[in-house]
Design an enzyme around this catalytic site. Structure first.
Site, PDB file in Angstrom:
ATOM      1  CG  HIS A  70      33.880  35.722  37.767  1.00  0.00           C
ATOM      2  ND1 HIS A  70      34.373  35.274  38.967  1.00  0.00           N
ATOM      3  CD2 HIS A  70      34.040  34.699  36.897  1.00  0.00           C
ATOM      4  CE1 HIS A  70      34.819  34.032  38.829  1.00  0.00           C
ATOM      5  NE2 HIS A  70      34.626  33.657  37.574  1.00  0.00           N
TER       6      HIS A  70
ATOM      7  CE  LYS B 166      40.138  44.123  49.021  1.00  0.00           C
ATOM      8  NZ  LYS B 166      39.188  43.047  48.891  1.00  0.00           N
ATOM      9  NE  ARG B 167      44.423  45.058  39.148  1.00  0.00           N
ATOM     10  CZ  ARG B 167      44.666  44.727  37.884  1.00  0.00           C
ATOM     11  NH1 ARG B 167      45.176  43.559  37.590  1.00  0.00           N
ATOM     12  NH2 ARG B 167      44.422  45.588  36.921  1.00  0.00           N
TER      13      ARG B 167
ATOM     14  CE  LYS C 163      38.845  44.448  43.670  1.00  0.00           C
ATOM     15  NZ  LYS C 163      38.494  43.217  44.403  1.00  0.00           N
TER      16      LYS C 163
ATOM     17  CB  THR D 139      38.968  34.638  46.903  1.00  0.00           C
ATOM     18  OG1 THR D 139      39.760  35.433  46.008  1.00  0.00           O
ATOM     19  CG2 THR D 139      37.879  33.929  46.137  1.00  0.00           C
TER      20      THR D 139
ATOM     21  CE  LYS E 200      43.391  34.557  48.220  1.00  0.00           C
ATOM     22  NZ  LYS E 200      43.908  35.537  47.233  1.00  0.00           N
TER      23      LYS E 200
END
Ligand SMILES: *Cc1c(COP(=O)(O)O)cnc(C)c1O
Length: 846
Positions: free
Chosen positions: A388, A584-585, A590, A692, A696
């Site tokens: 991952h 998101k985290r 990110k 992911t 969505k």
């Protein structure tokens, strides 16, 4: 499966279809046009009433929503067991075992109702009891047994395996406390324990009969019972019991039921009676607390390796229990452990269960008398590993010293595996000089000698697995070319790509019933079974009547999101505005910080030209930072401080608002995502393995602003380059830029807009009480900028302004949105699971 539980009374009725006529017209109007089957309203109503009275000991008058939830869940669970028995067949030829330290399953009631076709029946049954289904659903705590994407992936895969008929067991830990509850105190993240089990879990079955002994520490002794063959035996110093707790997972239309088996840690002896009677009441239960600590809390580390001994104990605990359990099942059904690879495929979700490699070897040799060669054959034909992350700081390693102390036998096995692995290469090396040098051998070794001696869990999992997969096309290519390049060259067929997916049953049917209903009415109810039919929506992308209905669904979801924002943050937002969402985290890669800096630049631009026709935007953030991740927590604080300044400034009112929703969770995601217009997927290219969340949003018709990273690339390929907003460096560009020292300073110098935004943040404008508060963020961007925020800023600004323009053309915008929904079918986790089944597990769908 699950056939050892009480026989449900409603079994005969499980597939009767007599409910439709009992659904009141009002419900049929508001509800999605999903399928309905199963019990009659009367049966379910009486079943719920009986559970409330006899299982919970409550009267309807005294019952709280939480009690109605438990009663309803128990009634539904009974029907899941019934469905399970109805579908019960002979022992499946092969089972999949999905080992994951995390299962971010969220609430289970909507899954159960939807998959059993009982949503409207349940609503009607509860209404007859004077109870509102929505309130009952809200009383279910989220099972937050995971941090983020990795755990949510495991949950989507469980739903898909049960839906498409892959016989499977998910194995994990039954944490007493899932992911921490996040709140804000003056914009600073505060963490509180999460207590999902405080009132029990009505979905689970405790299985005291399925319990195993797990050892830690101690010594290894040798014996040679038959001439010359030396056997080693591990005598652990300490043992803990793993007790199974099963949650049934019912698939679509109730055709298959799998189970999620979560292990709880218990002490062998609950209390040391001699010590207790001797007066040492606390010491008498010390061993018990030590044992139970293993399943006490989920580690809230999102991707960085956790250096805690307890974490290693958790990993070994659940891996050993799961292997013991599946081997016992196999031997019971098939007799000979040697045929395990024919009847079991084990998937390791990341390296957390990588200790399965030496543990399976140990069990096969010590408990089943297999030779090393036979044990290695079984192991390497049964295990598979999903990678991952390739980020060095997130690749799990454990100090050799800790492994020797906690798992001495396993360390010996790892040494021997490594010795044979290196010896083989050294043999090749004698012919091939390229494979002779020490640097090469060091790069493929299971032990990292450069940073103190540490076991590389990624290398261990890779070497012990039959197949190793990445989670998007780009990520898999990077696996082959970077971290695993040398191991890959030794066995070029081992790495395969399996792009992630999401379950449409939760992320479309449950989260967005309005859009689901519209899809069903437009392309037929077959779309519920086959998402490829969504493609039929495309023909309507510019049909005014359809667009109006699609836009009305969005409007309704935006109003719901606005209500939630008002309730949780006290800020009013206007559903007319563009809802620009990053949830998101919180992680530097990110790049929430890129979004916040762009927000500041936009704020400055609006203030500089207040009379221009700005596109009204609401920036919506949510996400948790690991409690020890100082930089991430400071980014949250900055977002909150910017939010306050912007929202309080009358000059930008009606143009810009910023909100940070606390306590991001699966349930929150289900409310936020259908209400989003724009999906922020802006990680530094090459760093987000797949994502992911991106799937969505696009499925629900939000347009993506994103980098060429992870599955964003494949989303672009599917929805079309005209229907997504791509910006920034690609992975190769990032690699090239990283090699140029001083790029950040130059980029800031070249961008007055970026420089001004950073100056405003550094000046203390958003933190007047503490002007230097955000200097750690701005200084880091000016000096190091590891995540290349400065390199991508100008292009991000450009693409955001093109999004402003696109928003002002509603017909164009809605056509793009509809094309996103229409073209996302490939990202169903049913597709992912079919690919795993065929190419990794070689298992038949039943
Ligand atoms: C889908 C999901 C994630 C993963 O989101 P990414 O944007 O892919 O990181 C994390 N948390 C929750 C609650 C989710 O539902």
């Amino acid at each position: 499966m699950l056939n050892d539980v009480l026989t449900p009374p409603a079994q005969r009725d499980a597939l009767r279809d007599d409910s439709a006529s009992e659904i009141p017209a009002a419900a049929a109007w508001t509800a999605p046009l999903l399928w309905q089957t199963g019990d009659s309203v009367v049966d379910l109503r009486e079943s719920i009433r009986a559970k409330l009275t006899f299982a919970l000991g409550r009267t309807p008058e005294s019952a709280r929503p939480r009690d109605w939830f438990a009663a309803t869940a128990l009634a539904l669970r009974e029907r899941i067991v019934a469905a399970c028995m109805a579908s019960e067949k002979a022992v499946p030829n092969k089972r999949v075992y999905y080992l994951s330290l995390e299962f971010l399953i969220g609430r289970l009631m909507s899954d159960a109702m939807n998959n059993l076709g009982l949503t409207e029946t349940t609503r009607a049954a509860l209404r007859e009891l004077g109870v509102d289904l929505d309130a009952v659903q809200d009383a279910e705590p989220d099972a937050a047994l995971g941090n983020g994407g990795l755990g949510r992936l495991a949950a989507c895969f469980m739903d898909s395996m049960a839906s498409i008929g892959i016989p499977a067991v998910g194995y994990g830990i039954r944490y007493d406390h899932g992911l921490f509850r996040q709140s804000f105190e003056d914009g600073w993240q505060r963490e509180a324990p999460e207590t999902w089990l405080a009132e029990g879990n009505p979905w689970e079955f405790v299985r005291p009969d399925a319990s195993y002994t797990i050892g830690f520490g101690g010594t290894v002794t040798m014996s040679s019972p038959n001439e010359g063959v030396i056997r080693r035996h591990w005598q652990p110093a300490e043992t803990v019991r793993a007790v199974a707790h099963d949650i049934p997972v019912v698939g679509w239309r109730g055709r298959h039921v799998n189970r999620l088996r979560l292990w709880k840690a218990e002490a062998g002896e609950p209390v040391d009676l001699a010590r207790f009677n001797g007066g040492d009441h606390v010491g008498a239960v010390a061993a018990r607390s030590r044992a139970e600590a293993i399943s006490r809390v989920l580690y809230p580390s999102d991707s960085s390796a956790e250096g805690q001994e307890l974490r290693l104990r958790q990993e070994y605990f659940f891996t050993s229990a799961s292997l013991q359990d599946l081997i016992a099942r196999h031997v019971n059904e098939r007799g000979d452990v040697r045929s395990l690879p024919d009847h079991a495929a084990i998937q390791l979700n990341d390296t957390h269960p990588a200790i399965a490699v030496p543990e399976l070897m140990r069990i096969l040799m010590e408990d089943h008398d297999l030779s090393w060669e036979d044990a290695w054959h079984v192991t390497t034909n049964t295990l598979n590993y999903t990678n991952h992350t390739l980020m060095p700081e997130a690749l799990e390693t454990w100090p050799v010293e800790l492994m020797e102390r906690l798992l001495p036998r396993h360390m010996q096995i790892i040494y021997l595996i490594n010795w044979m692995h290196l010896e083989e290469q050294a043999k090749h090396g004698r012919q091939d000089p390229a494979h002779q040098d020490a640097a090469y051998l060091a790069s493929i070794s299971l032990i990292d000698e450069a940073h103190g001696r540490r076991v590389r869990m990624g290398h261990l999992a890779f070497h012990g697995a039959r197949r190793v997969n990445g989670v998007s096309a780009l990520h898999t290519d990077l696996m082959r070319s970077t971290v695993f390049a040398h191991l890959h060259a030794l066995d070029p067929d081992k790495i395969v790509n399996k792009t992630n997916g999401i379950t449409f049953r939760r992320w479309l049917h449950n989260a967005n019933p309005g859009l689901t209903r519209l899809a069903v009415e437009t392309v037929g109810s077959g779309v519920l079974d086959d998402p490829a039919l969504l493609r039929g929506l495309e023909a309507h992308a510019e049909d005014p009547a359809f667009v109006a209905r699609y836009a009305a669904v969005r409007r309704q979801r935006k109003e719901a999101l606005a209500r939630l924002v008002a309730e949780r943050t006290g800020t009013d937002i206007d559903p007319e505005a563009l809802f620009d969402v990053q949830v998101k985290r919180i992680h530097e890669y990110k790049r929430q910080l890129l979004n916040v800096v762009e927000t500041v630049a936009l704020y400055q631009a609006i203030k500089a030209e207040p009379h221009r026709d700005w596109t009204p935007r609401v920036k919506i953030f949510a996400g948790k930072a690991a409690p020890s991740y100082v930089q991430a927590k400071l980014i949250i604080k900055l977002a909150c401080d910017v939010a306050r300044a912007v929202n309080d400034d009358p000059e930008v009112a009606g143009r810009l608002k910023v909100v940070f929703l606390p306590n991001y969770s699966v349930s929150l995601a289900e409310t936020i995502i259908p209400g989003a217009d724009l999906s922020e997927q802006i990680s530094t290219a090459g760093m987000e393995a797949s994502g992911t969340g991106n799937m969505k949003f696009a499925l629900n018709g939000a347009l993506t602003v994103g980098t060429l990273d992870g599955a964003n690339i494949e989303i672009r390929d599917h929805v079309g380059a005209d229907n997504i907003f791509i910006f920034g460096l690609d992975a190769a560009g990032v690699q090239a830029r990283e090699a140029e020292p001083g790029y950040a300073a130059r980029a800031i110098q070249a961008s007055p807009r970026l420089a001004a935004a950073l100056d405003m943040i550094a000046s203390g404008r958003f933190s007047p009480g503490e002007p230097g508060r955000f200097r750690p963020l701005t200084d880091d961007l000016r000096r190091r900028d590891q995540y290349l925020l400065t390199a991508d800023f100008d292009d991000y600004w450009r693409v955001q302004r093109s999004i402003d323009a696109a928003w002002r053309d509603p017909r164009g915008w809605w056509a793009k949105a509809i094309r996103n929904t229409a073209r996302m079918a490939w990202f169903s986790s049913d597709r992912s699971m079919r690919e795993y089944a065929e190419e990794i597990w070689r298992v038949r769908l039943s």
